[in-house]
Structures are given as C-alpha cells and as structure tokens.
Design a protein around this motif. Structure first.
Motif, PDB file in Angstrom:
ATOM      1  N   UNK A 112       0.850  -1.190   0.000  1.00  0.00           N
ATOM      2  CA  UNK A 112       0.005   0.026  -0.121  1.00  0.00           C
ATOM      3  C   UNK A 112       0.898   1.449  -0.051  1.00  0.00           C
ATOM      4  N   UNK A 113       0.604   2.329  -0.935  1.00  0.00           N
ATOM      5  CA  UNK A 113       1.160   3.354  -1.099  1.00  0.00           C
ATOM      6  C   UNK A 113       0.487   4.621  -0.183  1.00  0.00           C
ATOM      7  N   UNK A 114       1.426   5.665   0.115  1.00  0.00           N
ATOM      8  CA  UNK A 114       0.725   6.730   0.861  1.00  0.00           C
ATOM      9  C   UNK A 114      -0.455   7.322   0.231  1.00  0.00           C
ATOM     10  N   UNK A 115      -0.562   7.492  -1.146  1.00  0.00           N
ATOM     11  CA  UNK A 115      -1.441   8.007  -1.835  1.00  0.00           C
ATOM     12  C   UNK A 115      -2.977   7.125  -1.828  1.00  0.00           C
ATOM     13  N   UNK A 116      -2.632   6.000  -1.636  1.00  0.00           N
ATOM     14  CA  UNK A 116      -3.868   4.798  -1.491  1.00  0.00           C
ATOM     15  C   UNK A 116      -4.556   5.379  -0.022  1.00  0.00           C
ATOM     16  N   UNK A 117      -3.552   5.276   0.797  1.00  0.00           N
ATOM     17  CA  UNK A 117      -4.079   5.683   2.220  1.00  0.00           C
ATOM     18  C   UNK A 117      -4.790   7.187   2.237  1.00  0.00           C
TER      19      UNK A 117
ATOM     20  N   UNK B 161       0.240  14.500   9.400  1.00  0.00           N
ATOM     21  CA  UNK B 161       1.437  13.590   8.610  1.00  0.00           C
ATOM     22  C   UNK B 161       2.536  14.373   8.675  1.00  0.00           C
ATOM     23  N   UNK B 162       3.623  13.765   8.473  1.00  0.00           N
ATOM     24  CA  UNK B 162       5.055  14.026   8.440  1.00  0.00           C
ATOM     25  C   UNK B 162       5.554  13.514   6.923  1.00  0.00           C
ATOM     26  N   UNK B 163       6.637  13.525   6.953  1.00  0.00           N
ATOM     27  CA  UNK B 163       7.393  13.252   5.514  1.00  0.00           C
ATOM     28  C   UNK B 163       6.958  11.805   5.097  1.00  0.00           C
ATOM     29  N   UNK B 164       6.817  10.853   6.238  1.00  0.00           N
ATOM     30  CA  UNK B 164       6.911   9.412   5.957  1.00  0.00           C
ATOM     31  C   UNK B 164       5.792   8.801   6.663  1.00  0.00           C
ATOM     32  N   UNK B 165       5.153   9.519   7.801  1.00  0.00           N
ATOM     33  CA  UNK B 165       3.923   9.157   8.528  1.00  0.00           C
ATOM     34  C   UNK B 165       2.736   9.838   8.291  1.00  0.00           C
ATOM     35  N   UNK B 166       1.451   9.034   8.028  1.00  0.00           N
ATOM     36  CA  UNK B 166       0.298   9.612   7.935  1.00  0.00           C
ATOM     37  C   UNK B 166      -0.677   9.003   9.277  1.00  0.00           C
ATOM     38  N   UNK B 167      -1.466   9.803   9.890  1.00  0.00           N
ATOM     39  CA  UNK B 167      -2.358   9.457  10.894  1.00  0.00           C
ATOM     40  C   UNK B 167      -3.622  10.173  10.596  1.00  0.00           C
TER      41      UNK B 167
ATOM     42  N   UNK C  34      12.226   4.934   0.921  1.00  0.00           N
ATOM     43  CA  UNK C  34      12.546   4.730  -0.259  1.00  0.00           C
ATOM     44  C   UNK C  34      11.704   4.115  -1.219  1.00  0.00           C
ATOM     45  N   UNK C  35      10.870   2.950  -1.063  1.00  0.00           N
ATOM     46  CA  UNK C  35       9.571   2.519  -1.582  1.00  0.00           C
ATOM     47  C   UNK C  35       8.384   3.446  -1.427  1.00  0.00           C
ATOM     48  N   UNK C  36       8.282   4.069  -0.277  1.00  0.00           N
ATOM     49  CA  UNK C  36       7.116   4.694   0.149  1.00  0.00           C
ATOM     50  C   UNK C  36       5.982   3.811  -0.008  1.00  0.00           C
ATOM     51  N   UNK C  37       6.010   2.657   0.533  1.00  0.00           N
ATOM     52  CA  UNK C  37       5.092   1.428   0.590  1.00  0.00           C
ATOM     53  C   UNK C  37       4.878   1.367   2.221  1.00  0.00           C
TER      54      UNK C  37
ATOM     55  N   UNK D   7       4.066  12.858  15.241  1.00  0.00           N
ATOM     56  CA  UNK D   7       2.839  13.348  14.981  1.00  0.00           C
ATOM     57  C   UNK D   7       2.009  14.022  16.040  1.00  0.00           C
ATOM     58  N   UNK D   8       2.155  13.534  17.234  1.00  0.00           N
ATOM     59  CA  UNK D   8       1.372  13.651  18.367  1.00  0.00           C
ATOM     60  C   UNK D   8       1.443  15.286  18.906  1.00  0.00           C
ATOM     61  N   UNK D   9       2.546  16.020  18.307  1.00  0.00           N
ATOM     62  CA  UNK D   9       2.683  17.422  18.609  1.00  0.00           C
ATOM     63  C   UNK D   9       1.169  18.296  18.201  1.00  0.00           C
ATOM     64  N   UNK D  10       0.645  17.557  17.144  1.00  0.00           N
ATOM     65  CA  UNK D  10      -0.263  18.019  16.283  1.00  0.00           C
ATOM     66  C   UNK D  10      -1.727  18.247  16.977  1.00  0.00           C
ATOM     67  N   UNK D  11      -1.893  17.385  18.133  1.00  0.00           N
ATOM     68  CA  UNK D  11      -3.172  17.341  18.903  1.00  0.00           C
ATOM     69  C   UNK D  11      -2.935  16.647  20.178  1.00  0.00           C
ATOM     70  N   UNK D  12      -3.793  17.295  21.243  1.00  0.00           N
ATOM     71  CA  UNK D  12      -3.492  17.029  22.545  1.00  0.00           C
ATOM     72  C   UNK D  12      -4.312  15.308  22.717  1.00  0.00           C
ATOM     73  N   UNK D  13      -5.475  15.413  21.791  1.00  0.00           N
ATOM     74  CA  UNK D  13      -6.181  14.173  21.745  1.00  0.00           C
ATOM     75  C   UNK D  13      -5.289  12.973  21.137  1.00  0.00           C
TER      76      UNK D  13
END
Length: 246
Positions: A43-48, A62-68, A90-93, A159-165
């Motif tokens: 699975x790619x980041x675009x698909x997520x 999201x950061x450069x390589x992590x999505x929440x 590298x593979x972005x999967x 990522x957790x800096x983005x929200x207290x929740x």
C-alpha cells in the motif's frame, strides 16, 4: 392477577431505567477497515490518503513518511481513535500500521460510561532483531516486542505534537505496552503466552483486565491489545473473531 402482572411490568421497566442497554463495542469497527485494507510493502501513501473519511469527523496529521487519520466523538469527546501508517522512505509503501480506539460504552442511563481500549499493530521487523542469537524463544519474543514498541513510539512522536487528543491516545497505548514489558521483566517465562490464542493476560492500571497477543510471521510482527473487562464479559479474548484471524 392483573395486579401481579402490572407489578411485574412496572418492576421490569424500572430495572431498564436503572441499568439501560449496553452500547456495542463493535460500534466503531469501521475504524479498523482502513487498517485491514493497508498491506505492508504494498500500500502506498497516496492510497491511504484516498481513504480519508468525512473531514467533519476525522482529521489528518502527517510528516514526510507518516500519516495519521484520527477523530473523536461522544459526550466530552471521550471516544477517540486513530489509524497511523508509516512508510518506507525509499519505496514509499507501508512498513508499519496501527489502529487504535478508546471507546466509551454506557451500561445504563444512571451509570458512569466505561472506556475500553483496542490497539492493533503490524510492523516489518529489522533483520538484526530477528536474526540475533537468543538464549530461548521467550528472549526473542521480548526483544521483538521491545523493537516494535520503540518503532511505534518514534512514529507517534512525529505526529502527536499536532493534537492533545492524539497525544492522549498514543499515551494510552504506551501505558498498556509498558505494563506488559514490566511484567515480562519480572517473569520472562510469561512471554510464551504471547503467541497463544488466549494471549498474555495483564492488569491495566486504569482499565483493568487486559490481554495482548503477538505473532511473528517471517519478517513481520502482529500485535493486538484489548483492555477492559467489558471486552470479555460475554466472549473470551481468544474467541473474538479479530483475535482468531490475526
């Protein structure tokens, strides 16, 4: 006779008012749909990102390589969840994926809502961890769990800096895994329970009766945690479909 029937009906209605009906713990099962449809190394980041839900109920961090993708609802926003996916740079999967829900359920209209936690994780494990020389399988299980936990904490920290929740959700997972690792430090032999269908039972300091199961398959590890006796009131941990089909 009519008086007895009337009394019985009144008593039943009164009991229902006091206890109410229990909310289903499967109410938010849709949160794990994205977890299940994400395949490591495929699975790619675009698909997520294409699976983002209604922006009114779910937010993106999201950061450069992590999505929440995460959200909250219920009275005082006390039910909250996240799906987090980390990608190979590298593979972005997908290289690691996580699903979490802290779900409040109400047993009755006059009862305090009870939280129940579920956390699922699947990670590609470093070959150095898998191939290291271990004295026994218990030692290997503990090393793999520590490695997975280290990776999870690093991913969440981005990522957790983005929200207290989101921070609160991540901390609940930390609390559960820390409890298991503390127990295993005292009694390493219990690590043998991790791969069993019934898993390893532990006592969460705020949620009570809890279980963890961990499976190592080739170069991946799968982890499942459920906390709160509400999960196990009617069906034992090992008979939950999501546990049986890890």
């Amino acid at each position: 006779m009519k008086t007895n029937v009337l009394f019985l009906v009144t008593a039943v209605l009164a009991a229902l008012c006091l206890t109410g009906c229990s909310d289903s713990l499967d109410k938010y099962e849709f949160i794990f749909d994205r977890y299940y449809t994400t395949t490591l190394k495929v699975t790619t980041s675009a698909a997520v990102l294409a699976t983002t839900q209604d922006p009114d109920t779910e937010l993106l961090s999201q950061s450069e390589s992590i999505v929440a993708l995460w959200g909250k609802e219920g009275k005082n926003d006390r039910t909250h969840w996240f799906n987090m996916i980390a990608f190979d740079e590298d593979a972005m999967t997908a290289a690691r994926k996580y699903g979490f829900i802290l779900e409040e359920t109400t047993v009755g209209i006059n009862r305090t809502p009870t939280p129940a936690l579920r956390f699922d994780a699947e990670l590609v494990v470093d070959e150095d961890v898998l191939d290291a020389p271990y004295a026994n399988n218990n030692e290997k299980n503990i090393a793999v769990l520590k490695s997975a936990y280290k990776a999870y904490k690093a991913d969440a920290q981005e990522l957790t800096y983005d929200s207290s929740q989101l921070r609160s959700s991540a901390m609940m997972v930390n609390q559960a895994i820390n409890t298991v690792l503390t127990d295993l430090l005292k009694s390493p032999a219990y690590a043998s329970y991790l791969s069993r269908p019934a898993g390893l039972k532990f006592d969460h300091m705020t949620l009570g009766d809890s279980y963890m199961r961990m499976l190592i398959e080739d170069d991946t590890v799968k982890i499942k945690i459920k906390c709160s006796k509400k999960w196990f009131k009617d069906i034992p941990f090992e008979r939950h479909p999501d546990v049986m089909h890890m």
